[in-house]
Design an enzyme around this catalytic site. Structure first.
Site, mmCIF file in Angstrom:
data_model
loop_
_atom_site.group_PDB
_atom_site.id
_atom_site.type_symbol
_atom_site.label_atom_id
_atom_site.label_comp_id
_atom_site.label_asym_id
_atom_site.label_seq_id
_atom_site.Cartn_x
_atom_site.Cartn_y
_atom_site.Cartn_z
ATOM 1 N N SER A 117 0.792 -1.239 0.000
ATOM 2 C CA SER A 117 0.000 0.000 0.000
ATOM 3 C C SER A 117 0.821 1.283 0.000
ATOM 4 C CB SER A 117 -0.957 0.015 1.199
ATOM 5 O OG SER A 117 -2.066 -0.830 0.956
ATOM 6 N N LYS A 120 0.043 3.711 -2.680
ATOM 7 C CA LYS A 120 -0.977 4.762 -2.571
ATOM 8 C C LYS A 120 -0.377 6.159 -2.438
ATOM 9 C CE LYS A 120 -4.657 1.843 -0.594
ATOM 10 N NZ LYS A 120 -3.981 0.561 -0.319
ATOM 11 N N SER A 177 -5.892 3.386 4.628
ATOM 12 C CA SER A 177 -5.342 2.645 3.487
ATOM 13 C C SER A 177 -6.434 1.897 2.729
ATOM 14 C CB SER A 177 -4.266 1.656 3.964
ATOM 15 O OG SER A 177 -3.455 1.239 2.886
#
Length: 481
Positions: A117, A120, A177
């Site tokens: 993640s 991101k 997230s």
């Protein structure tokens, strides 16, 4: 007898040369007033200019001679002894200071690994850019589509057809997230997630991230994406620790309000939600009062992004500020959730405890070996040179910044008026050697003109030419004797 004849011959030649020189000098002195003092009141100015021209020419020649040769080379720089580095239980790591771009710690930092993640961060950067450019607004309403609603992994359970603002979805992405919120924003900006991914890869290229490749906006493995929304290629998302640090640097530099989102410890997306979204970043100072997380709370830490998949392990890009100095850290492939934070703390402590930013040279400083450059046809025959920006290094706290080696390179040895202030004429490189490394740390700044130089009028140029003529002539006469 022969020697006496030669001596008499040499004496006659010398007397002849003196006579010729005397006649030429008398002629010039009697003719000179017509040319030099014809303007009457300018006589003193002309005489002064002649003197200044002679002096300036001499000093400029000296300056140019020194300008063309570099001054203390990098091998004469002070050597930096690297403080003892921490041993980290991770697959890769890096520590970077963003204002200088200096890397203070690097372990396997160039290897492309699954970032999970932390992907991101690129989605966050692009969405924030869109808001900054006025293409979307924080209060714009986004309708959730099928792809977002079908996301797995970390999510806030968005349903198709629901509506949320850009800001609500951004917080869900930055704090929780949330994969579904991330895809909803990607589809808003790119039309489809796959189009948005093209934007992500284009940005990676622009930023100079050599290993970064994005398959989606979230960092999920391709197999975990909803069917019908997967890319044609089976190439998974990868990014090195160094690339993650540089991406974080772009966020810090271009969107300094990032911490408005990343420091939120919990967030309630909907009134009906029983529990708020909890920030995955345990190191936030706001957790100091949390019974379970206070052991991880790190003073000054205000971001940035966690990541975890089975392939990636536990990852974290962190950033913290202490005594006005910001550091960016990345750890990838830690074995446990807690370990990614304890190893980050070791890395940040190493940086803050051992290093500080030191100014080696201030903007608009003169460099001793390149103080001026000559100017043709100008009101002044030379112009001062200065550096165009500060020179800062992140150095161990006991290192004297005056130990930097200075190397000068002049591209333009003579300018022609008119000259604008700020005109680049060369560069100056400041360097330090690093113990155990063949590559010095260095910074290069421009050498620029400190002021404007206007073009001289015809009379001033004429007087200067006469001054140069007399200077050369008297030099020639002197050499006759």
């Amino acid at each position: 007898m022969k020697s006496t004849d030669n001596k008499q011959k040499w004496t006659k030649q010398r007397k002849f040369k003196r006579a010729i020189a005397t006649i030429l000098l008398i002629q010039m002195l009697t003719a000179a007033p017509t040319a030099i003092w014809a303007e009457g009141s300018d006589a003193n100015t002309s005489a002064t200019n002649t003197s200044v021209t002679t002096t300036d020419t001499s000093s400029n020649t000296s300056a140019n001679t020194s300008n063309t040769s570099s001054t203390p080379a990098a091998d004469k720089a002070a050597e930096i002894v690297v403080p003892a580095i921490p041993d980290l239980a991770v697959k890769s790591a890096v520590l970077l200071e963003p204002t200088t771009g200096q890397v203070l710690y690097s372990f396997n930092s160039e290897e492309a690994l699954p970032p999970a993640s932390m992907t991101k961060m690129m989605t966050e950067y692009i969405v924030a850019d869109q808001v900054k450019e006025g293409k979307i607004k924080w209060d714009d309403v986004v309708t959730i589509k099928e792809n977002a609603a079908k996301q797995t992994g970390s999510r806030v359970y968005l349903a198709e057809g629901e509506q949320y603002t850009v800001k609500q979805l951004y917080i869900a992405m930055a704090v929780g997230s949330a994969n579904d919120a991330t895809v909803a924003l990607a589809e808003l900006v790119g039309g489809t997630e796959l189009n948005f991914v093209k934007m992500m890869n284009a940005e990676a290229k622009r930023m100079g991230l050599p290993t970064a490749y994005f398959a989606n906006s979230t960092g999920l493995n391709i197999a975990d994406m909803p069917e019908g929304y997967r890319p044609d290629s089976d190439k998974e998302t990868v990014m090195s620790a160094m690339d993650a640090a540089i991406l974080a640097k772009y966020i810090v530099d271009d969107h300094p309000d990032f911490s408005d989102f990343t420091t939120i410890t919990s967030y309630k997306l909907r009134d009906r939600d029983k529990d708020p979204i909890i920030n995955w970043n345990w190191m936030l100072p706001g957790n100091a009062s949390n019974t379970y997380l206070k052991q991880f709370a790190y003073p000054g830490l205000d971001g940035m992004k966690t990541g975890h998949t089975n392939a990636a392990g536990q990852c974290f890009t962190g950033t913290a500020v202490r005594d006005g100095v910001r550091l960016i850290s990345v750890v990838m492939g830690a074995s446990t959730e807690a370990k990614r934070f304890t190893e980050t703390a070791k890395l940040l402590d190493y940086g803050f405890n051992n290093y500080t930013i030191k100014k080696v040279s201030a903007a608009k400083s003169t460099v001793p070996t390149a103080e001026t450059v000559s100017v043709k046809k100008g009101k002044q025959t030379s112009v001062p040179l200065v550096t165009d920006q500060d020179v800062n290094f992140v150095l161990p706290k006991d290192v004297d910044p005056s130990g930097a080696a200075v190397s000068v390179n002049i591209d333009n040895k003579e300018l022609t008026a008119p000259v604008k202030g700020g005109t680049k004429v060369g560069t100056v490189t400041y360097s330090f050697k690093v113990q155990g490394s063949n590559a010095p740390i260095q910074q290069t700044v421009n050498l620029v003109t400190a002021q404007d130089v206007d073009k001289a009028g015809w009379f001033k140029l004429f007087m200067r030419a006469i001054g140069d003529f007399f200077h050369d002539l008297f030099g020639s006469i002197k050499n006759l004797f």
